[in-house]
Design an enzyme around this catalytic site. Structure first.
Site, PDB file in Angstrom:
ATOM      1  CE  LYS A 214      -3.586   2.373   2.562  1.00 44.47           C
ATOM      2  NZ  LYS A 214      -4.651   2.263   3.569  1.00 44.47           N
ATOM      3  NE  ARG A 224      -5.661   9.544   3.424  1.00 44.34           N
ATOM      4  CZ  ARG A 224      -4.366   9.775   3.235  1.00 44.34           C
ATOM      5  NH1 ARG A 224      -3.910  11.014   3.232  1.00 44.34           N
ATOM      6  NH2 ARG A 224      -3.531   8.768   3.063  1.00 44.34           N
ATOM      7  CE  LYS A 238      -3.617   7.950   6.711  1.00 42.18           C
ATOM      8  NZ  LYS A 238      -4.792   7.044   6.555  1.00 42.18           N
ATOM      9  CD  GLU A 254       5.660  -3.788   3.582  1.00 41.98           C
ATOM     10  OE1 GLU A 254       5.040  -4.690   4.166  1.00 41.98           O
ATOM     11  OE2 GLU A 254       6.020  -2.747   4.159  1.00 41.98           O
ATOM     12  CE  LYS A 269      -6.122   1.902  -0.405  1.00 40.47           C
ATOM     13  NZ  LYS A 269      -6.484   1.930   0.973  1.00 40.47           N
ATOM     14  CB  SER A 295     -11.472   7.347  -3.189  1.00 43.15           C
ATOM     15  OG  SER A 295     -10.229   7.774  -2.648  1.00 43.15           O
ATOM     16  CE1 TYR A 334     -15.138   3.303  -2.557  1.00 44.56           C
ATOM     17  CE2 TYR A 334     -13.220   3.647  -3.966  1.00 44.56           C
ATOM     18  CZ  TYR A 334     -13.772   3.488  -2.716  1.00 44.56           C
ATOM     19  OH  TYR A 334     -12.956   3.502  -1.607  1.00 44.56           O
TER      20      TYR A 334
HETATM   21  C1  PBG Z   1      -7.303   3.474   5.581  1.00 44.71           C
HETATM   22  C2  PBG Z   1      -7.685   3.205   4.190  1.00 44.71           C
HETATM   23  C3  PBG Z   1      -7.531   4.113   3.143  1.00 44.71           C
HETATM   24  C4  PBG Z   1      -8.123   3.528   2.033  1.00 44.71           C
HETATM   25  C5  PBG Z   1      -8.605   2.264   2.409  1.00 44.71           C
HETATM   26  N1  PBG Z   1      -8.312   2.063   3.766  1.00 44.71           N
HETATM   27  C6  PBG Z   1      -6.986   5.490   3.113  1.00 44.71           C
HETATM   28  C7  PBG Z   1      -5.677   5.796   3.651  1.00 44.71           C
HETATM   29  O1  PBG Z   1      -4.805   4.951   3.771  1.00 44.71           O
HETATM   30  O2  PBG Z   1      -5.494   6.977   3.976  1.00 44.71           O
HETATM   31  C8  PBG Z   1      -8.213   4.200   0.696  1.00 44.71           C
HETATM   32  C9  PBG Z   1      -9.236   3.721  -0.237  1.00 44.71           C
HETATM   33  C10 PBG Z   1      -9.569   4.665  -1.328  1.00 44.71           C
HETATM   34  O3  PBG Z   1      -8.926   5.717  -1.518  1.00 44.71           O
HETATM   35  O4  PBG Z   1     -10.532   4.355  -2.042  1.00 44.71           O
HETATM   36  N2  PBG Z   1      -6.477   2.692   6.263  1.00 44.71           N
END
Ligand code: PBG
Length: 346
Positions: A214, A224, A238, A254, A269, A295, A334
Protein backbone atom coordinates in the site's frame (compact mmCIF):
# COMPACT_ATOMS: atom_id res chain seq x y z
CA UNK A 1 18.73 -15.53 -18.91
CA UNK A 2 15.74 -17.65 -18.06
CA UNK A 3 15.31 -20.01 -21.00
CA UNK A 4 11.81 -21.01 -20.01
CA UNK A 5 10.58 -17.53 -20.76
CA UNK A 6 11.35 -17.95 -24.43
CA UNK A 7 8.83 -20.46 -25.80
CA UNK A 8 9.60 -22.35 -29.05
CA UNK A 9 6.75 -20.49 -30.74
CA UNK A 10 8.18 -17.12 -29.79
CA UNK A 11 11.61 -18.15 -31.07
CA UNK A 12 10.11 -19.32 -34.35
CA UNK A 13 8.20 -16.09 -34.92
CA UNK A 14 11.17 -13.88 -34.23
CA UNK A 15 13.77 -15.88 -36.20
CA UNK A 16 11.68 -17.12 -39.14
CA UNK A 17 11.25 -14.29 -41.60
CA UNK A 18 8.86 -16.41 -43.70
CA UNK A 19 6.31 -15.97 -40.94
CA UNK A 20 6.36 -12.20 -41.20
CA UNK A 21 4.16 -9.84 -43.20
CA UNK A 22 2.44 -10.33 -45.62
CA UNK A 23 1.92 -13.97 -44.56
CA UNK A 24 1.31 -12.94 -41.01
CA UNK A 25 -1.47 -10.44 -40.71
CA UNK A 26 -2.38 -9.71 -37.13
CA UNK A 27 -5.59 -8.06 -38.24
CA UNK A 28 -7.06 -11.29 -39.66
CA UNK A 29 -8.40 -12.55 -36.34
CA UNK A 30 -9.54 -9.09 -35.33
CA UNK A 31 -11.81 -8.83 -38.37
CA UNK A 32 -14.87 -10.49 -36.81
CA UNK A 33 -16.58 -10.23 -33.49
CA UNK A 34 -16.67 -14.05 -33.17
CA UNK A 35 -12.93 -14.46 -33.67
CA UNK A 36 -12.10 -11.53 -31.43
CA UNK A 37 -14.08 -13.36 -28.76
CA UNK A 38 -12.24 -16.63 -29.47
CA UNK A 39 -8.77 -15.13 -29.11
CA UNK A 40 -9.55 -12.90 -26.12
CA UNK A 41 -6.89 -13.54 -23.48
CA UNK A 42 -8.56 -11.88 -20.49
CA UNK A 43 -12.07 -11.01 -19.53
CA UNK A 44 -13.89 -9.29 -16.73
CA UNK A 45 -16.88 -10.88 -14.98
CA UNK A 46 -18.96 -9.99 -11.95
CA UNK A 47 -16.93 -12.59 -10.05
CA UNK A 48 -13.99 -10.18 -10.18
CA UNK A 49 -15.68 -7.37 -8.31
CA UNK A 50 -15.57 -6.28 -4.67
CA UNK A 51 -17.80 -3.33 -3.82
CA UNK A 52 -16.55 -0.91 -1.11
CA UNK A 53 -19.41 0.65 0.91
CA UNK A 54 -19.22 3.70 3.17
CA UNK A 55 -21.29 3.58 6.35
CA UNK A 56 -22.71 6.48 8.31
CA UNK A 57 -24.68 6.79 11.53
CA UNK A 58 -28.47 6.85 11.30
CA UNK A 59 -30.44 6.05 8.18
CA UNK A 60 -30.69 7.17 4.56
CA UNK A 61 -27.86 8.33 2.30
CA UNK A 62 -25.46 11.31 2.07
CA UNK A 63 -23.55 11.95 -1.13
CA UNK A 64 -19.75 11.99 -1.00
CA UNK A 65 -19.00 15.25 -2.85
CA UNK A 66 -15.65 14.20 -4.29
CA UNK A 67 -17.05 10.85 -5.50
CA UNK A 68 -20.14 11.60 -7.62
CA UNK A 69 -22.57 8.68 -7.52
CA UNK A 70 -21.17 7.30 -4.25
CA UNK A 71 -23.10 7.76 -0.99
CA UNK A 72 -22.43 7.16 2.66
CA UNK A 73 -25.07 4.68 3.72
CA UNK A 74 -27.17 4.49 6.86
CA UNK A 75 -27.95 1.01 8.15
CA UNK A 76 -31.11 0.62 6.02
CA UNK A 77 -29.33 1.80 2.87
CA UNK A 78 -26.34 -0.45 3.58
CA UNK A 79 -28.63 -3.48 3.77
CA UNK A 80 -30.28 -2.40 0.50
CA UNK A 81 -26.88 -2.10 -1.16
CA UNK A 82 -25.93 -5.55 0.10
CA UNK A 83 -29.10 -7.01 -1.36
CA UNK A 84 -28.33 -5.28 -4.65
CA UNK A 85 -24.84 -6.82 -4.57
CA UNK A 86 -26.43 -10.26 -4.16
CA UNK A 87 -28.89 -9.61 -6.98
CA UNK A 88 -26.04 -8.55 -9.26
CA UNK A 89 -23.85 -11.53 -8.35
CA UNK A 90 -21.10 -9.40 -6.79
CA UNK A 91 -19.23 -11.83 -4.49
CA UNK A 92 -18.33 -9.47 -1.66
CA UNK A 93 -18.63 -5.99 -0.18
CA UNK A 94 -16.01 -4.14 1.91
CA UNK A 95 -17.19 -1.84 4.70
CA UNK A 96 -15.74 1.53 5.74
CA UNK A 97 -17.26 3.71 8.48
CA UNK A 98 -17.61 7.46 8.82
CA UNK A 99 -17.28 7.49 12.58
CA UNK A 100 -19.13 10.41 14.23
CA UNK A 101 -16.55 13.00 15.30
CA UNK A 102 -17.52 12.87 18.99
CA UNK A 103 -16.51 9.18 19.04
CA UNK A 104 -12.99 9.80 17.72
CA UNK A 105 -10.18 9.61 20.28
CA UNK A 106 -6.36 9.56 20.13
CA UNK A 107 -6.36 5.77 20.61
CA UNK A 108 -9.30 5.08 18.27
CA UNK A 109 -10.98 2.93 20.94
CA UNK A 110 -14.29 3.02 19.04
CA UNK A 111 -12.77 0.43 16.68
CA UNK A 112 -13.22 -2.20 19.38
CA UNK A 113 -16.78 -1.24 20.26
CA UNK A 114 -18.88 -4.28 19.30
CA UNK A 115 -21.77 -1.93 18.52
CA UNK A 116 -19.82 0.44 16.25
CA UNK A 117 -21.03 1.22 12.73
CA UNK A 118 -19.15 -1.60 11.03
CA UNK A 119 -20.10 -4.31 13.54
CA UNK A 120 -23.75 -3.25 13.49
CA UNK A 121 -23.78 -3.31 9.69
CA UNK A 122 -22.02 -6.70 9.59
CA UNK A 123 -24.76 -8.23 11.72
CA UNK A 124 -27.61 -6.61 9.77
CA UNK A 125 -26.15 -7.51 6.36
CA UNK A 126 -25.33 -11.05 7.43
CA UNK A 127 -28.99 -11.53 8.38
CA UNK A 128 -30.35 -10.05 5.14
CA UNK A 129 -27.75 -11.52 2.78
CA UNK A 130 -26.32 -14.69 4.35
CA UNK A 131 -24.19 -15.75 1.36
CA UNK A 132 -22.56 -12.41 0.61
CA UNK A 133 -18.83 -12.11 1.39
CA UNK A 134 -18.28 -9.51 4.10
CA UNK A 135 -14.91 -7.80 4.22
CA UNK A 136 -14.05 -5.43 7.06
CA UNK A 137 -11.07 -3.09 7.06
CA UNK A 138 -8.60 -3.11 9.93
CA UNK A 139 -6.91 0.22 10.68
CA UNK A 140 -7.43 3.02 13.16
CA UNK A 141 -7.81 6.01 10.83
CA UNK A 142 -11.62 6.16 10.78
CA UNK A 143 -11.56 6.17 14.60
CA UNK A 144 -8.60 8.35 15.64
CA UNK A 145 -8.85 12.08 16.34
CA UNK A 146 -5.51 12.55 14.47
CA UNK A 147 -6.56 10.50 11.42
CA UNK A 148 -3.61 8.11 11.49
CA UNK A 149 -3.87 4.34 11.06
CA UNK A 150 -1.98 3.70 14.29
CA UNK A 151 -1.26 5.27 17.68
CA UNK A 152 0.53 8.61 17.58
CA UNK A 153 3.05 9.60 20.25
CA UNK A 154 5.36 12.64 20.02
CA UNK A 155 4.84 12.79 16.28
CA UNK A 156 5.67 9.09 15.78
CA UNK A 157 3.35 6.22 14.91
CA UNK A 158 3.90 3.43 17.41
CA UNK A 159 4.11 0.06 15.71
CA UNK A 160 3.77 -2.75 18.23
CA UNK A 161 1.31 -0.88 20.47
CA UNK A 162 -0.85 -0.22 17.37
CA UNK A 163 -0.71 -3.87 16.36
CA UNK A 164 -2.15 -4.87 19.75
CA UNK A 165 -5.21 -2.68 19.10
CA UNK A 166 -5.54 -3.93 15.53
CA UNK A 167 -5.69 -7.50 16.84
CA UNK A 168 -8.48 -6.48 19.22
CA UNK A 169 -10.28 -4.80 16.30
CA UNK A 170 -9.97 -8.01 14.24
CA UNK A 171 -11.56 -10.04 17.03
CA UNK A 172 -14.51 -7.67 17.33
CA UNK A 173 -15.04 -7.77 13.56
CA UNK A 174 -14.81 -11.56 13.47
CA UNK A 175 -17.29 -11.80 16.31
CA UNK A 176 -19.69 -9.53 14.40
CA UNK A 177 -19.51 -11.88 11.42
CA UNK A 178 -16.80 -10.61 9.06
CA UNK A 179 -15.72 -13.35 6.63
CA UNK A 180 -12.55 -11.48 5.78
CA UNK A 181 -10.52 -8.95 7.72
CA UNK A 182 -8.43 -6.61 5.63
CA UNK A 183 -5.60 -4.85 7.47
CA UNK A 184 -4.94 -1.58 5.63
CA UNK A 185 -2.70 -0.01 8.27
CA UNK A 186 0.77 -1.07 7.06
CA UNK A 187 2.16 -1.67 10.57
CA UNK A 188 4.95 -4.26 10.63
CA UNK A 189 4.00 -7.71 11.88
CA UNK A 190 0.27 -7.14 11.98
CA UNK A 191 -0.69 -10.04 9.73
CA UNK A 192 1.00 -12.62 11.95
CA UNK A 193 -0.36 -11.05 15.12
CA UNK A 194 -3.91 -10.92 13.72
CA UNK A 195 -3.69 -14.52 12.46
CA UNK A 196 -2.53 -15.73 15.88
CA UNK A 197 -5.20 -13.66 17.62
CA UNK A 198 -7.98 -14.97 15.39
CA UNK A 199 -6.82 -18.58 15.70
CA UNK A 200 -6.53 -18.41 19.48
CA UNK A 201 -10.06 -17.01 19.74
CA UNK A 202 -11.63 -19.71 17.57
CA UNK A 203 -11.72 -17.73 14.30
CA UNK A 204 -9.34 -19.85 12.26
CA UNK A 205 -11.93 -19.77 9.43
CA UNK A 206 -11.75 -15.98 9.08
CA UNK A 207 -9.71 -14.99 6.04
CA UNK A 208 -7.07 -12.25 5.88
CA UNK A 209 -6.84 -10.01 2.84
CA UNK A 210 -3.64 -8.05 3.45
CA UNK A 211 -3.21 -4.59 2.03
CA UNK A 212 0.33 -5.82 1.47
CA UNK A 213 1.76 -3.21 -0.88
CA UNK A 214 0.00 0.00 0.00
CA UNK A 215 1.60 3.21 -1.20
CA UNK A 216 1.53 6.66 0.41
CA UNK A 217 -0.64 8.00 -2.38
CA UNK A 218 -2.40 11.25 -3.23
CA UNK A 219 -5.19 9.16 -4.76
CA UNK A 220 -6.82 8.44 -1.36
CA UNK A 221 -8.12 12.00 -0.93
CA UNK A 222 -11.79 11.38 -1.72
CA UNK A 223 -11.86 8.31 0.55
CA UNK A 224 -10.56 10.42 3.42
CA UNK A 225 -13.39 12.88 2.74
CA UNK A 226 -15.86 10.01 2.72
CA UNK A 227 -14.81 8.57 6.09
CA UNK A 228 -14.01 11.98 7.53
CA UNK A 229 -10.33 11.32 8.23
CA UNK A 230 -8.93 14.11 6.02
CA UNK A 231 -9.99 16.83 8.44
CA UNK A 232 -8.40 14.89 11.32
CA UNK A 233 -5.21 14.19 9.40
CA UNK A 234 -4.80 17.83 8.30
CA UNK A 235 -1.30 18.41 6.94
CA UNK A 236 -0.12 15.04 8.24
CA UNK A 237 0.95 12.28 5.88
CA UNK A 238 1.40 8.53 6.15
CA UNK A 239 4.89 8.19 4.71
CA UNK A 240 6.36 6.54 7.80
CA UNK A 241 4.15 3.50 7.28
CA UNK A 242 2.77 3.50 3.72
CA UNK A 243 5.24 2.85 0.89
CA UNK A 244 7.23 5.29 -1.21
CA UNK A 245 5.54 5.52 -4.64
CA UNK A 246 8.92 5.02 -6.32
CA UNK A 247 9.59 1.56 -4.90
CA UNK A 248 8.95 -1.85 -6.38
CA UNK A 249 11.44 -4.34 -4.85
CA UNK A 250 10.18 -3.17 -1.47
CA UNK A 251 6.64 -4.10 -2.53
CA UNK A 252 7.82 -7.64 -3.21
CA UNK A 253 9.35 -7.85 0.28
CA UNK A 254 6.14 -6.52 1.86
CA UNK A 255 4.02 -9.10 0.05
CA UNK A 256 6.45 -11.94 0.86
CA UNK A 257 6.28 -11.05 4.56
CA UNK A 258 2.49 -10.88 4.62
CA UNK A 259 2.20 -14.26 2.92
CA UNK A 260 4.73 -15.75 5.35
CA UNK A 261 2.73 -14.31 8.26
CA UNK A 262 -0.47 -15.97 7.04
CA UNK A 263 -2.26 -13.72 4.56
CA UNK A 264 -4.75 -15.66 2.44
CA UNK A 265 -4.97 -12.95 -0.20
CA UNK A 266 -2.88 -9.88 -0.90
CA UNK A 267 -3.68 -6.48 -2.31
CA UNK A 268 -1.87 -3.75 -4.18
CA UNK A 269 -3.12 -0.22 -3.73
CA UNK A 270 -3.73 2.14 -5.53
CA UNK A 271 -4.56 0.30 -8.73
CA UNK A 272 -4.07 1.85 -12.14
CA UNK A 273 -0.99 3.96 -11.27
CA UNK A 274 0.58 0.78 -9.80
CA UNK A 275 -0.31 -1.83 -12.43
CA UNK A 276 3.38 -2.76 -12.70
CA UNK A 277 3.30 -3.76 -9.03
CA UNK A 278 0.08 -5.75 -9.52
CA UNK A 279 1.71 -7.66 -12.36
CA UNK A 280 4.95 -8.28 -10.51
CA UNK A 281 3.19 -9.48 -7.37
CA UNK A 282 0.79 -11.73 -9.28
CA UNK A 283 3.64 -13.29 -11.29
CA UNK A 284 6.05 -13.66 -8.40
CA UNK A 285 3.78 -15.20 -5.79
CA UNK A 286 0.89 -16.84 -7.65
CA UNK A 287 -1.41 -16.19 -4.70
CA UNK A 288 -4.82 -14.50 -4.96
CA UNK A 289 -3.87 -10.90 -5.70
CA UNK A 290 -6.29 -8.00 -5.63
CA UNK A 291 -6.00 -4.45 -6.79
CA UNK A 292 -7.84 -1.51 -5.25
CA UNK A 293 -9.07 1.00 -7.81
CA UNK A 294 -9.08 3.71 -5.15
CA UNK A 295 -11.27 6.72 -4.57
CA UNK A 296 -9.04 9.14 -6.50
CA UNK A 297 -9.05 6.87 -9.54
CA UNK A 298 -12.83 6.70 -9.35
CA UNK A 299 -13.11 10.48 -8.95
CA UNK A 300 -10.79 11.07 -11.89
CA UNK A 301 -12.60 8.69 -14.22
CA UNK A 302 -16.08 9.61 -13.07
CA UNK A 303 -15.35 13.32 -13.39
CA UNK A 304 -14.29 12.86 -17.01
CA UNK A 305 -17.28 10.58 -17.71
CA UNK A 306 -19.77 12.99 -16.20
CA UNK A 307 -18.32 15.81 -18.29
CA UNK A 308 -18.65 13.77 -21.44
CA UNK A 309 -14.87 13.75 -21.91
CA UNK A 310 -14.71 9.95 -21.74
CA UNK A 311 -17.39 7.42 -22.74
CA UNK A 312 -18.65 6.09 -19.39
CA UNK A 313 -19.31 2.41 -20.01
CA UNK A 314 -16.31 1.59 -22.16
CA UNK A 315 -13.89 3.52 -19.99
CA UNK A 316 -15.18 1.85 -16.86
CA UNK A 317 -14.84 -1.68 -18.24
CA UNK A 318 -11.45 -0.99 -19.82
CA UNK A 319 -10.12 0.43 -16.54
CA UNK A 320 -11.21 -2.77 -14.76
CA UNK A 321 -10.07 -5.22 -17.43
CA UNK A 322 -6.58 -3.74 -17.09
CA UNK A 323 -6.33 -5.34 -13.65
CA UNK A 324 -7.23 -8.76 -15.03
CA UNK A 325 -4.63 -8.38 -17.76
CA UNK A 326 -2.03 -7.52 -15.11
CA UNK A 327 -2.88 -10.81 -13.36
CA UNK A 328 -5.21 -9.71 -10.57
CA UNK A 329 -7.82 -12.14 -9.25
CA UNK A 330 -10.19 -9.27 -8.73
CA UNK A 331 -10.57 -5.61 -7.99
CA UNK A 332 -12.08 -3.44 -5.30
CA UNK A 333 -13.94 -0.73 -7.16
CA UNK A 334 -16.61 1.88 -6.54
CA UNK A 335 -17.80 1.08 -10.07
CA UNK A 336 -18.74 -2.46 -8.93
CA UNK A 337 -22.54 -2.11 -9.18
CA UNK A 338 -22.43 -0.13 -12.45
CA UNK A 339 -19.93 -2.54 -13.97
CA UNK A 340 -21.95 -5.56 -12.82
CA UNK A 341 -25.10 -4.14 -14.41
CA UNK A 342 -23.24 -3.60 -17.67
CA UNK A 343 -21.68 -7.06 -17.61
CA UNK A 344 -25.14 -8.56 -17.06
CA UNK A 345 -26.52 -6.57 -19.97
CA UNK A 346 -28.85 -4.53 -17.77
C1 PBG B 1 -7.30 3.47 5.58
C2 PBG B 1 -7.68 3.21 4.19
C3 PBG B 1 -7.53 4.11 3.14
C4 PBG B 1 -8.12 3.53 2.03
C5 PBG B 1 -8.61 2.26 2.41
N1 PBG B 1 -8.31 2.06 3.77
C6 PBG B 1 -6.99 5.49 3.11
C7 PBG B 1 -5.68 5.80 3.65
O1 PBG B 1 -4.80 4.95 3.77
O2 PBG B 1 -5.49 6.98 3.98
C8 PBG B 1 -8.21 4.20 0.70
C9 PBG B 1 -9.24 3.72 -0.24
C10 PBG B 1 -9.57 4.66 -1.33
O3 PBG B 1 -8.93 5.72 -1.52
O4 PBG B 1 -10.53 4.35 -2.04
N2 PBG B 1 -6.48 2.69 6.26
Amino acid sequence: MNMRRQTPAATATTSNSAAAFPRTRMRRVRAHEWSRRLVAENSLTVNDLIWPLFLKAGSGRDPVTSMPGVDRLGLDAAVEAALEAVRLGIPAVALFPQTPVHLKTPDGAECTNPDNLVCTALRAIRKAAPGLGLIADIALDPYTSHGHDGLLEDGRILNDESVAILVAQALVLAEAGADVVAPSDMMDGRIGAIRDGLDAAGYSHVQILAYAAKFASAFYGPFRDAVGSSASLGQGDKRTYQMDPGNTDEAIREVALDIAEGADMVMVKPGMPYLDIVQRVAETFRVPTFAYQVSGEYAMLKGAMDNGWLPADKTMLESLLAFKRAGASGVLTYFAPAAARLLRGE
